[in-house]
Design an enzyme around this catalytic site. Structure first.
Site, PDB file in Angstrom:
ATOM      1  N   GLY A   1       4.515  -6.924  -7.730  1.00 33.76           N
ATOM      2  CA  GLY A   1       5.628  -7.673  -7.138  1.00 33.76           C
ATOM      3  C   GLY A   1       5.860  -7.035  -5.800  1.00 33.76           C
ATOM      4  N   CYS A   2       6.715  -7.527  -4.922  1.00 27.05           N
ATOM      5  CA  CYS A   2       6.761  -6.895  -3.615  1.00 27.05           C
ATOM      6  C   CYS A   2       7.807  -7.499  -2.692  1.00 27.05           C
ATOM      7  CB  CYS A   2       5.430  -7.033  -2.895  1.00 27.05           C
ATOM      8  SG  CYS A   2       4.087  -6.234  -3.720  1.00 27.05           S
ATOM      9  N   ALA A   3       7.940  -6.879  -1.510  1.00 26.15           N
ATOM     10  CA  ALA A   3       8.767  -7.426  -0.439  1.00 26.15           C
ATOM     11  C   ALA A   3       7.880  -7.611   0.783  1.00 26.15           C
ATOM     12  CB  ALA A   3       9.879  -6.440  -0.082  1.00 26.15           C
TER      13      ALA A   3
ATOM     14  N   ARG B 120      12.979  -4.247  -3.986  1.00 25.01           N
ATOM     15  CA  ARG B 120      11.756  -4.966  -4.327  1.00 25.01           C
ATOM     16  C   ARG B 120      10.519  -4.066  -4.280  1.00 25.01           C
ATOM     17  NH1 ARG B 120      12.989 -10.611  -3.856  1.00 25.01           N
ATOM     18  NH2 ARG B 120      10.793 -11.105  -4.001  1.00 25.01           N
TER      19      ARG B 120
END
Lengths: 144, 501, 358
Positions: free
Chosen positions: C7-9, C36
């Site tokens: 998952g990430c930003a 995030r």
């Protein structure tokens, strides 16, 4: 009106329609119990000749000769279905003589019998239609 | 015969309590197993004639019949099985080659059953096919390696001929002759209704079925039966049959008694003559020759139809496929050793060829290693039994699968493996008019449509679970597969990891 | 073959007029989305930062040790004219530890070698990068474009920015990534952005088509050594844009192809084009959730998956365009926006700098 139609192209001559017809009039739930050791007297009959076969039952003619010829009013056309009032039938068999298709026959007790479309008792489709393994007997609307 | 070596394999068990002597069993058995005894008003059966096709069982209105395996047995011996002994008796008597039908029934591994599919959890949402679009449309055909643009900068959209399918399943080749006209009509109409293709097999195409041409693959096999220009033009694609999974290395054989008037016309051979396809194509003794036939067929049809080359999965399948991909063919059909047939020598059916799973995996890898995977589409066949097999085959790298046995089963086939006798009680593998009429195409085509509609739903469910909403993202996506109970070598060939890894 | 799931930003800023600005702002933006990330990887791509060397390929390389550096430099000298080399300036901070040797080279292919290879210049560079990354143990080229650079590390993105002194660089476009990998420990090379030449990708998502895409792109000579979704996407962009010559708009229609039902409703010309792209490049369709920001020389492209399973917001103010996983990450650096919207799934947002070719 929906009627029973037969198609000799798909009739296998297996005679199952006769047994399902006979079963339909017994009111039983199990065919083995209903028809064991009984010689059936169905309202539909498979005619066979030289490899061709097809089932014959009442066509519920628009102008039925059987109704015309019935001297007691036992045969009447109700909602398009030619029905028998067994209490009125005196067994004169005029109808059997007058039916051009041989679709009327005597029953065991002397009154006549014929296909009265067992649609009220069997899922809205006559039992012979449900029991045909090859779609040779159909119940459908084709116009008068 | 004074000494009876072969004993019946099955027993017909009749529940006399339930038998109403309607005689449907007697009327429906082409093998004449059942008999009516007038004196005692009972039915009896001759077990030795029974092939266990269940026609009588399925039509008995009181469920009075069942077929059971005979308990009669030889002295136990794991090496000399009863089957092995019986086969020797048969050959000692006949002096002939043993014949069988349908696919290899022997106990080889079924790799589809040793692979499990993935599903999304947490990090990647699964997709609900009832609420979101889920796409199964595929295009088969060669893809260009570069694009060109016109003077306005727009892509020039010229492509080699393509086939569009609503789902990655087609009906595999079954010739008119090996199966009945009604079976063919059922397949053709189902293909048209489903938006997929069926395959004529090597027996030509009955003129009444030309109207389903858009949904037809016309086959050209070594016997060239029924091949002419109109035939080639009538289909959406042309398949060159080099081999068949059920009998790699030999050609088809239709006995003369099945060659009646219609088949004789369709195959363009005299009535009553055996239709024997040579083992090889006698104009193809090498890969260059194949290329010539591919281009002859393309030339004959104006380069408008894709050409499929069908081969049986054999030991060197990857290299052969590579050669075919470079021969100008648009698609390769690989047929695994469990694929069916209307008749094959038993020894060949049961001992020659490869499982489709391994063949498919190695062909897909080989074509990718050589950078030519996009030049051809891969069609995998040879016992695809369910939608799960379809999904697994696509994940291994197939563009599409061929089904045939599954389609016949939908039409009523009970896998009695007696097609070669020509007395199919279900009206499928027979030409006897009284038997053929038992398969009403109005019913048959609907059952085929139902089957594949159901499979399509299931394929969408499985794809959705994996978080994939279009079938092309599943193709060759081997991370979606894990092996169970497979050894290192098998995993390596399949190109998948073991479950738990 | 273990794959990174994450998952990430993501965040990106670009000036349409090509005006250069400090890396400070992108750090501030991505720092807003600290929730995030989980500290296992952060990074930036910066465009227009090396104007004095704009005609040279800028290689940023991680080395595990001096032996790897020596081997790699020998290789570089054999294949390139090295015009300048130096350590990449970093700042010692407690949040970033275990750093490898981080070097920067400005290079041009040796004309004789290039001619002998019969390749075009960019393909030559790509092949050399793959040879280093797959052939020299302990050396990893993580940036190889002209007038741009990737800066990445294990850590939270704002710490990575401070570590690389990103505020001292000025460029016309920056993208950033904070990583939340759900397995495998952080490795410096595994942080985003992933790049090849001047193409960089930051990505939030997990693509379900990964192995189909990987096995397809590897046919064209790419080696997916890092086993992450993002690496595959970077190669797919390079393949389709540089080698096949698709436009960015067309690439969006390959990656996040419209559904067939949508395509059927388009006017004929468009319908035929979309159908062609879906058919011919079907193996490069990406499914599963993703939002990506692609940086390239002279522009930036943002794209969501076809179902929009990941958040992504775009904001505009004068000549500036902002893209981020969350609107807050835009508002923190520019609250007074002319326009702000969430692009639809599969709707690419392509921003190019006036006067710069792409």
């Amino acid at each position: 009106m929906k009627r029973v139609y037969v198609n000799e192209k798909w009739c296998l001559g297996c005679h199952l329609c006769e047994y399902y017809c006979a079963f339909a009039s017994t009111g039983e739930t199990d065919m083995a119990r209903a028809l064991k050791d009984i010689r059936i007297n169905p309202r539909i009959r498979v005619e066979e000749c030289e490899g061709i076969s097809f089932a014959v039952s009442c066509r519920h003619c628009p102008e039925p000769l059987c109704v015309k010829g019935c001297i007691t009013g036992a045969l009447r056309k109700i909602d398009g279905i030619i029905t028998v009032d067994r209490n009125r039938c005196i067994g004169c068999y005029t109808c059997i003589l007058s039916c051009p298709y041989g679709a009327v026959s005597p029953s065991e007790d002397g009154a006549i019998q014929k296909c009265e479309l067992c649609i009220k008792t069997h899922e809205g489709t006559p039992r012979c239609v449900l029991g045909c393994p090859n779609g040779a007997i159909v119940f459908e609307e084709r116009g008068e | 015969m004074a000494v009876e070596y072969i004993q019946p394999e099955y027993e017909v068990v009749r529940n006399q309590e339930r038998c109403i002597v309607c005689r449907v069993c007697e009327r429906q058995c082409a093998n004449q197993v059942h008999e009516y005894l007038k004196d005692s008003n009972r039915m009896v059966a001759d077990d030795s004639k029974c092939v266990n096709c269940h026609r009588c069982v399925a039509l008995c209105p009181t469920r009075a019949l069942k077929i059971v395996k005979s308990p009669h047995t030889f002295k136990e011996n794991t090496n000399w099985s009863g089957k092995a002994i019986s086969e020797i008796y048969k050959q000692a008597e006949s002096g002939g080659v043993l014949l069988s039908s349908m696919g290899n029934p022997e106990n080889y591994p079924v790799y589809f059953d040793k692979m499990l599919l993935n599903a999304s959890q947490v990090t990647n949402p699964s997709i609900d096919p009832l609420r979101e679009p889920m796409e199964t449309r595929v295009f088969l055909g060669a893809k260009p390696e570069r694009i060109e643009r016109d003077e306005k900068g727009r892509i020039i959209r010229s492509l080699p001929p393509q086939i569009q399918l609503s789902m990655p399943v087609m009906f595999s080749a079954m010739s008119y002759g090996s199966i009945s006209y009604n079976a063919h009509e059922s397949l053709a109409r189902a293909a048209a209704e489903l938006g997929i293709l069926y395959n004529t097999g090597e027996g030509g195409l009955h003129e009444d079925l030309y109207k389903y041409g858009k949904n037809t693959i016309v086959q050209v096999a070594s016997g060239r039966f029924g091949v002419h220009k109109d035939y080639l033009e009538s289909g959406a694609a042309i398949e060159i049959k080099m081999g068949q999974g059920a009998k790699p290395g030999i050609g088809g054989h239709l006995p003369g008694e099945k060659v009646g008037m219609d088949i004789s016309r369709t195959r363009m051979i005299p009535e009553g003559t055996d239709a024997i396809s040579p083992a090889p194509h006698h104009d193809i003794y090498s890969i260059e020759d194949l290329r010539q036939l591919v281009y002859s067929l393309k030339e004959a049809t104006g380069y408008k139809k894709p050409v499929i080359v069908k081969i049986a999965a054999v030991h060197n399948v990857a290299a052969i496929a590579s050669g075919i991909a470079r021969s100008g063919a648009d698609m390769i059909a690989i047929d695994g050793f469990r694929g069916g047939t209307g008749a094959a020598p038993t020894r060949i059916r049961d001992h020659v060829g490869l499982p489709i799973e391994l063949a498919l995996a190695s062909v897909d890898k080989r074509l990718r290693d050589e950078g030519i995977r996009n030049r051809v589409s891969i069609i995998a066949g040879g016992s695809i039994r369910s939608s799960a097999d379809v999904v697994k085959a696509i994940a291994l790298g197939a563009d599409c699968v061929y089904i045939a046995t599954a389609a016949l089963v939908a039409l009523g086939c009970h896998l009695c493996r007696s097609c070669h006798t020509g007395k199919c009680n279900w009206g499928i593998a027979t030409q006897r008019p009284d038997l053929v009429k038992r398969l009403n195409p109005n019913i048959g085509f609907r059952r085929l449509v139902n089957l594949l509609t159901a499979w399509q739903h299931e394929i969408k469910e499985m794809m959705g679970g994996m978080g994939i909403n279009s079938i092309e993202a599943l193709r060759g996506n081997r991370l979606m597969l894990r092996g169970v109970g497979l050894n290192e070598k098998e995993l390596e060939i399949l190109g998948i990891k073991h479950a738990g890894e | 073959m273990y794959r990174n799931v994450s998952g990430c930003a993501i965040s990106g800023i670009i000036s349409r007029s090509g005006k250069r600005f400090s890396g400070e702002r992108i750090i501030e933006s991505v720092a807003t989305m600290r929730e995030r990330s989980n500290g296992l990887g952060g990074g930036f791509a910066a465009y227009g930062i090396y104007p004095e060397y704009k005609d040279y390929y800028a290689f940023h390389i991680f080395y595990n040790d001096n032996a790897a550096k020596k081997e790699c430099e020998t290789f570089l000298e054999e294949h390139f004219d090295i015009i300048n080399l130096s350590r990449i300036p970093t700042r010692k901070i407690p949040e970033i530890t275990d750093e490898p040797l981080i070097w920067r080279y400005f290079v041009l292919p040796l004309p004789t070698k290039l001619a002998a290879s019969q390749l075009d210049e960019r393909e030559y560079v790509v092949r050399c990068v793959f040879r280093i990354n797959t052939g020299i143990d302990g050396a990893y080229v993580f940036s190889s474009g002209k007038n741009m650079g990737v800066f990445k590390a294990v850590g939270f993105p704002e710490d990575v920015g401070r570590f690389y002194k990103l505020e001292e660089y000025e460029g016309y476009c920056f993208t950033a990534h904070g990583r939340y990998p759900t397995n495998t420990p952080g490795w410096w090379g595994g942080a985003h952005p992933f790049s090849l030449l001047d193409y960089t990708v930051v990505h939030n998502g997990e693509i379900s088509s990964y192995d189909a895409n990987r096995r397809s792109i590897e046919m064209y000579g790419y080696k997916c050594t890092l086993l992450t979704d993002t690496e595959v996407i970077a190669y797919m962009i390079d393949y389709l844009h540089r080698r096949i010559g698709l436009t960015l708009d067309e690439i969006c229609h390959v990656f996040a192809a419209p559904f067939w039902s949508t395509i059927e409703g388009k006017p004929k010309q468009e319908r035929e084009e979309l159908k062609f792209l879906r058919n011919v490049f079907s193996s490069l369709l990406i499914t599963g959730p993703f939002s990506i920001i692609v940086g390239f020389e002279g522009g930036m492209m943002a794209l969501n998956d076809r179902l929009k399973l990941r958040s992504m917001v775009v904001g505009e103010k004068d000549d500036m365009v902002y893209v981020a996983s969350e609107e807050a990450a835009i508002r923190i650096i520019q609250n007074d926006l002319d326009r702000v919207w969430s692009p639809m799934g599969g709707e690419g947002v392509i921003v190019t700098v006036e006067g710069v070719k792409n």
